[in-house]
Design a protein around this motif. Structure first.
Motif, PDB file in Angstrom:
ATOM      1  N   TYR A  36      37.142 -64.647 -48.217  1.00 11.68           N
ATOM      2  CA  TYR A  36      35.732 -64.810 -48.523  1.00 11.68           C
ATOM      3  C   TYR A  36      35.162 -63.495 -49.034  1.00 11.68           C
ATOM      4  O   TYR A  36      35.535 -62.417 -48.574  1.00 11.68           O
ATOM      5  N   GLY A  41      23.566 -59.051 -48.329  1.00  6.20           N
ATOM      6  CA  GLY A  41      22.453 -59.952 -48.063  1.00  6.20           C
ATOM      7  C   GLY A  41      22.691 -61.403 -48.458  1.00  6.20           C
ATOM      8  O   GLY A  41      21.761 -62.212 -48.429  1.00  6.20           O
ATOM      9  N   LYS A  42      23.924 -61.729 -48.795  1.00  5.30           N
ATOM     10  CA  LYS A  42      24.211 -63.099 -49.230  1.00  5.30           C
ATOM     11  C   LYS A  42      25.231 -63.770 -48.311  1.00  5.30           C
ATOM     12  O   LYS A  42      25.798 -63.149 -47.428  1.00  5.30           O
ATOM     13  N   ARG A  43      25.439 -65.030 -48.534  1.00  7.85           N
ATOM     14  CA  ARG A  43      26.361 -65.815 -47.715  1.00  7.85           C
ATOM     15  C   ARG A  43      27.804 -65.524 -48.103  1.00  7.85           C
ATOM     16  O   ARG A  43      28.088 -65.206 -49.252  1.00  7.85           O
ATOM     17  N   PRO A  44      28.737 -65.630 -47.169  1.00  3.89           N
ATOM     18  CA  PRO A  44      30.157 -65.535 -47.547  1.00  3.89           C
ATOM     19  C   PRO A  44      30.527 -66.703 -48.459  1.00  3.89           C
ATOM     20  O   PRO A  44      30.115 -67.844 -48.225  1.00  3.89           O
TER      21      PRO A  44
ATOM     22  N   LEU B  90      25.600 -67.654 -38.841  1.00  4.45           N
ATOM     23  CA  LEU B  90      25.959 -68.408 -40.032  1.00  4.45           C
ATOM     24  C   LEU B  90      26.425 -69.799 -39.665  1.00  4.45           C
ATOM     25  O   LEU B  90      27.228 -69.980 -38.750  1.00  4.45           O
ATOM     26  N   PHE B 106      29.177 -71.881 -46.522  1.00  6.14           N
ATOM     27  CA  PHE B 106      28.262 -71.222 -45.607  1.00  6.14           C
ATOM     28  C   PHE B 106      26.815 -71.310 -46.089  1.00  6.14           C
ATOM     29  O   PHE B 106      26.533 -71.357 -47.297  1.00  6.14           O
ATOM     30  N   GLY B 107      25.920 -71.302 -45.107  1.00  2.00           N
ATOM     31  CA  GLY B 107      24.502 -71.131 -45.397  1.00  2.00           C
ATOM     32  C   GLY B 107      24.177 -69.652 -45.480  1.00  2.00           C
ATOM     33  O   GLY B 107      25.055 -68.790 -45.324  1.00  2.00           O
ATOM     34  N   ASN B 108      22.904 -69.356 -45.722  1.00  3.81           N
ATOM     35  CA  ASN B 108      22.475 -67.963 -45.841  1.00  3.81           C
ATOM     36  C   ASN B 108      22.277 -67.272 -44.496  1.00  3.81           C
ATOM     37  O   ASN B 108      22.101 -66.068 -44.436  1.00  3.81           O
TER      38      ASN B 108
END
Lengths: 112, 115
Positions: A36, A41-44, B90, B106-108
């Protein structure tokens, strides 16, 4: 217990160079190995994954290799670009447990 | 296709209080996973729900609990908050029955701060 070790913790390369991140897992029953990418500041987000019946997988500039005997897998990024700068996590899982064991992450910096 | 959505984005609580975090999976996904990402650390598995049932949980105390609703959305509850519970939580989803052996979306995340 279950564990995934990831190295290096930080990696700095020049744009255009290659980057290699290595992971070792402890559970010999692990059979799924995703990678991943997490930008600040962002999602994996999944970038590539490999299953235990395959030794290598490529997707454009990204490749992953798996050595089941050594319980070791690696991420290779060629022709790195500044937008490759992020934290990369390897992970391993087995069976139908719903559980991914993540490495501690590698912060990759690609210098223009 | 809408992605995994989490609410709230940020949550500030005092030690000893309870926190509730919510997650809506991608449409068609029935499995929901919760992970804790403490500052500077990797992701730690918390819980897995599938078809409304808790299927597995990680090495966290019982004050971490949750549930999955009939529409497959999920909430994570953390009781008796401690300072070390401060982290990014998460949520992820995947199609049914694959138990994590498939790409997770995944979400933020929800940033929980305990003061």
């Amino acid at each position: 217990g279950e564990n995934v070790e990831q190295h290096p913790s930080t990696l700095s390369v020049q744009e255009g160079d290659s980057a290699v991140i290595k992971c070792t897992y402890s559970d010999s029953a692990s059979n799924y190995f995703p990678w991943y990418k997490q930008e600040l500041g962002k999602r994996p987000q999944l970038i590539i994954d490999i299953r235990s019946n395959v030794g290598e997988k490529k997707d454009q500039r990204i490749a992953v290799t798996l050595n089941k005997t050594a319980k070791h897998f690696s991420l290779h990024i060629t022709e790195t670009q500044p937008e490759d700068s992020a934290v990369y996590f390897c992970a391993a899982s087995r069976g139908n447990t719903g559980k991914l064991i993540f490495g501690q992450g590698t912060t990759l910096q690609v210098k223009p | 296709e809408a992605g995994v959505t989490q609410s709230p984005t940020h949550l500030i609580k005092t030690r000893g209080q309870q926190a509730t975090l919510r997650c809506s999976p991608i449409s068609g996904h029935t499995s929901v996973y919760w992970y804790q990402q403490a500052l500077g650390l990797g992701l730690q598995f918390l819980l897995w729900y599938d078809e409304g049932e808790e299927r597995n949980r990680g090495n966290f105390p019982p004050r971490f609990s949750g549930r999955q609703f009939p529409n497959y959305s999920s909430e994570l509850n953390v009781n008796a908050l401690e300072l070390e519970d401060s982290a990014l939580y998460l949520c992820a989803s995947s199609p049914t029955g694959l138990g994590g052996n498939s790409p997770l979306h995944f979400g933020n995340g929800t940033r929980l701060t305990v003061t």
